[in-house]
Write a protein that holds these residues in place. Structure first.
Motif, mmCIF file in Angstrom:
data_model
loop_
_atom_site.group_PDB
_atom_site.id
_atom_site.type_symbol
_atom_site.label_atom_id
_atom_site.label_comp_id
_atom_site.label_asym_id
_atom_site.label_seq_id
_atom_site.Cartn_x
_atom_site.Cartn_y
_atom_site.Cartn_z
ATOM 1 N N PHE B 82 0.858 -1.183 0.000
ATOM 2 C CA PHE B 82 0.000 0.000 0.000
ATOM 3 C C PHE B 82 0.890 1.227 0.000
ATOM 4 N N GLY B 83 0.858 1.941 -1.132
ATOM 5 C CA GLY B 83 1.685 3.135 -1.249
ATOM 6 C C GLY B 83 0.933 4.370 -0.775
ATOM 7 N N GLU B 84 1.493 5.519 -0.992
ATOM 8 C CA GLU B 84 0.928 6.750 -0.462
ATOM 9 C C GLU B 84 -0.151 7.331 -1.369
ATOM 10 N N TYR B 86 -3.285 6.948 -4.500
ATOM 11 C CA TYR B 86 -4.363 6.141 -5.097
ATOM 12 C C TYR B 86 -5.218 5.456 -4.017
ATOM 13 N N LYS B 87 -6.385 5.069 -4.444
ATOM 14 C CA LYS B 87 -7.321 4.400 -3.538
ATOM 15 C C LYS B 87 -6.819 3.001 -3.158
ATOM 16 N N GLN B 88 -6.297 2.292 -4.144
ATOM 17 C CA GLN B 88 -5.740 0.949 -3.913
ATOM 18 C C GLN B 88 -6.721 -0.028 -3.307
ATOM 19 N N TRP B 89 -7.981 0.124 -3.680
ATOM 20 C CA TRP B 89 -8.961 -0.828 -3.172
ATOM 21 C C TRP B 89 -8.725 -2.223 -3.753
ATOM 22 N N ASN B 90 -8.167 -2.262 -4.954
ATOM 23 C CA ASN B 90 -7.874 -3.581 -5.525
ATOM 24 C C ASN B 90 -6.787 -4.305 -4.725
ATOM 25 N N ALA B 92 -6.374 -4.076 -1.497
ATOM 26 C CA ALA B 92 -7.065 -4.594 -0.315
ATOM 27 C C ALA B 92 -7.966 -5.763 -0.667
ATOM 28 N N PHE B 93 -8.593 -5.669 -1.843
ATOM 29 C CA PHE B 93 -9.426 -6.774 -2.326
ATOM 30 C C PHE B 93 -8.582 -8.042 -2.499
ATOM 31 N N PHE B 113 -0.232 4.503 7.782
ATOM 32 C CA PHE B 113 -1.462 3.764 7.460
ATOM 33 C C PHE B 113 -1.811 2.724 8.518
ATOM 34 N N ALA B 116 -5.566 2.759 9.352
ATOM 35 C CA ALA B 116 -6.440 2.457 8.209
ATOM 36 C C ALA B 116 -6.308 1.012 7.734
ATOM 37 N N LEU B 117 -5.149 0.423 7.968
ATOM 38 C CA LEU B 117 -4.904 -0.937 7.479
ATOM 39 C C LEU B 117 -4.949 -1.982 8.584
#
Lengths: 146, 146, 146, 146, 146, 146, 146, 146
Positions: B82-84, B86-90, B92-93, B113, B116-117
């Motif tokens: 998880f970078g700083e 973009y949403k990056q929901w994919n 997490a998916f 994070f 959040a993570l």
């Protein structure tokens, strides 16, 4: 009869709208702990303050996963909402977890997230913009169940 | 021997660092399509322009899921960063998908994070801050394999 | 609703404390045969004295496994306690069995066993020192179940 | 061809005896990290010293579980030895994990542990007292494989 | 007690005959949405008219799959009828889905389809020509259930 | 609570003894069709006389498998008796089916079959000589269930 | 590397086009028996002419299912084509079988079948009109595989 | 490529005929220990003479199950022969084990056993009378494999 898990963020009360909207249908709803403070602090409350934020979060998140993952396994259908605020990586995580288990996904999100959520939408059986639309789908699914 | 899937965002070249760092180990790496334009446009390129952004994204995302989900199933270990941006929901998916299949997760993310993570970190076998640390873990895992 | 298996040693009455502490919650508890003599002698009692200690134990342990393994499969959550006495290899065996089936583990043990139990703690969703803490976690998990 | 995981304690070199004794057979052996210091310290070495013994052990144990659980899943047969020293709860945990996955268990232990290990012996396909006997069983299993 | 899913085409009312014929038996029947218009239009009704016939059908079919696939998973026995009209590829799809999940199949079709349905018949536990025969089989199965 | 399937031959009434002996316990018993003529003739009765003995048997056996395999899957425990008469290959088949699904097996057979049944006994959790002994084991298993 | 099963009808040579089009990619293709006469007659050839068309077809179809179902299980991706002729219920059956096993589906069919195939299209990861488009998707999936 | 396990009795050399008959095909054959004395005595040879015939058989049968069950799991196809002599309950047990795992069964038996083997034949993909017919089926299955 369906078991429906209402996954994801617990900052808003979107779950109540769906549960009330489906109150006359033969649906069993499951949901995460909705008391945000309790969800965050359960680790601290039970095993005491840890030495870092990471471990305070870690202990709570693992305890909450007992509930979340158990319910994801018990569910037939998982509804997940992506709102306009917060990272919501846990919502996306739940969606991936549900998809790998073969659960049916209904995703709710505003139009602006179409590109960011394309992988999750691609795994979903329905993508809608509002809780009302999710209710209409659940209503359709229960109709005439023998 | 391990099969490692390098999941998640494809905006930066973090995968190369890990692959090069592990080039002497008996590890088979798998990864998503890293040509961003091709990943986004494969649907349009093959079945033609759809009538809306949603369906253009949808067709591409479903085609890409053939690769991503097949590789997630083939993997023993899934590394997700998880970078700083973009949403990056994919990302997490993918982490949720991997966890539900019983795959071992290594999560890379900056300290900011942590909160959040927390749910994803709770499901991980290792949480690190850099690609180098992920490499050190993989190096430890392969050592002395008979 | 959760099904909780209280695994492990049957020398002390730690299970009663949890069951009584959770008596108002919608939890179904399962547990091994707690009559120690009966647990040890069921083989002898049914099929007769065997020619060696090994086979006397063997016949009883296999009969008891019908109960233990069936309940481990039926459970959502497995609570296992490691006390200060006895080898308790069966408690650790139950924990491994539960973990491989994807069940959520809550482990209770005194602080002195931190190093000896690190692999089992690493597989657990919660590690606590007392039955009371386990009760608090179960209480948290059932709250607001719809 | 069989894949055999040699599970459990890493204080003694019992694995070498089996591997050497079977060197002419078509068996692929897998084993945990046998460098005890590295196994204990991998967490500290990669993510730094944690604030407590519990978390130092925790980080290492989770990283080692990537290897151990992946190998347990890859194995057809799991050999586990219970020696005279140490708690060896991880050995019993591995045995339970293997049994729940349907792997075949060969257990090695001295006669004095008959009662303490009765549940694990009950789940085993063979219970022996020495590495030599385990080798004889493996030799029997590979013979005449086409 | 059995759960029976009545799969396939919804143009005729063959399901009623079976349900009425078995009304005195302890069988739970599940079936697809039988309101043909609603089944076809649920997508349009909930998320609005799409830009093409393909996507209008697609949205409805995915929503309906939530019901169909969930019920196929819940069923012990799947009865599927192939009538004289329509392509009925969804009936064949349901049969394949059920077979891969290990569900028991009862197939109803007229004699003229023997060759065209040979692969599906080969996967079935019973092949009959009429709803009445299917009822006789279900009657036989429930008899003397304790 | 346990679900127990009483598998195997239907020439004698050994099942009644067990069911009556356990009538006060919280056990759900399942069993095959016990009307021998109906079991043999269900195929003929429903789809008509086939052209050969093989197909007459085949049609009936497939219909009966709907019941037997569904019940084997629903069971926690499978009790199978090998009597002195008949081939009883279906009893052995049921035992293998149950074992592969991880069900617990209780085998009843007279002493003379020790060698012929060694593979099935090796897969069993208990091997006894009489229905009474099987009842004693079931009684032991249900005791003190919470 | 992917394993791709080319399912469905064997009247035309659509498979060759795909295999040749992908000859430079690291893909393992599997397919049904393509000798139509042999596929239909294998039962008759091995066990002799049966008394009816139904059983002649039945014996052959069951033998062919050994191949088809084994390959469907071995595949990562299943490509299925619906042409303009024949019932093709076996193609739809294969698609359902693949979908229930979590395999990724690529469906090829002409535009006229949009409504008749909506349930199968809804389960697919890609829906295309030509073999060439299927090749382009496979080409996209293999690109840059490490 | 297929993996074929030749299950069941080891008194006659029926396996050799099949293996030689298929020597030019890409089939991997697996089989039980065929040295009858070794198969019976492995327990005695390794852990010593037990106090009763039951336990001598028991120890050997459990050791042999390591091989048999591992190979049954590795196989795509299981061929089982029922000859005219012996109880052969282990052959029927293997057939049930294979069927529950979804393996494809080819059963060889003389015509006189049609009624006694009807349940096993009902689970089979092919029922033949000779090894030669089994070879012809395997030859058909491998043909044109790509």
């Amino acid at each position: 009869m369906y078991t429906v898990y209402l996954a994801g963020e617990i900052h808003s009360n979107w779950r109540e709208e769906i549960i009330i909207g489906c109150k006359d249908y033969d649906i069993k709803f499951l949901r995460p702990e909705y008391d945000h403070a309790s969800s965050d602090d359960i680790g601290k409350n039970v095993v005491g303050e840890q030495e870092s934020d990471f471990y305070n979060d870690h202990v709570s998140a693992k305890i909450n996963s007992i509930r979340n993952h158990t319910y994801l396994k018990q569910a037939d259908i998982v509804v997940v909402k992506f709102g306009e605020k917060y990272k919501q990586w846990n919502a996306a995580f739940d969606a991936g977890y549900a998809n790998a288990l073969g659960k049916k996904l209904i995703v709710i999100h505003p139009e602006e997230f179409i590109h960011a959520l394309k992988e999750i939408d691609a795994a979903a059986s329905a993508v809608v913009k509002s809780e009302l639309q999710a209710i209409e789908i659940l209503e359709h699914l229960v109709r005439s169940t023998i």
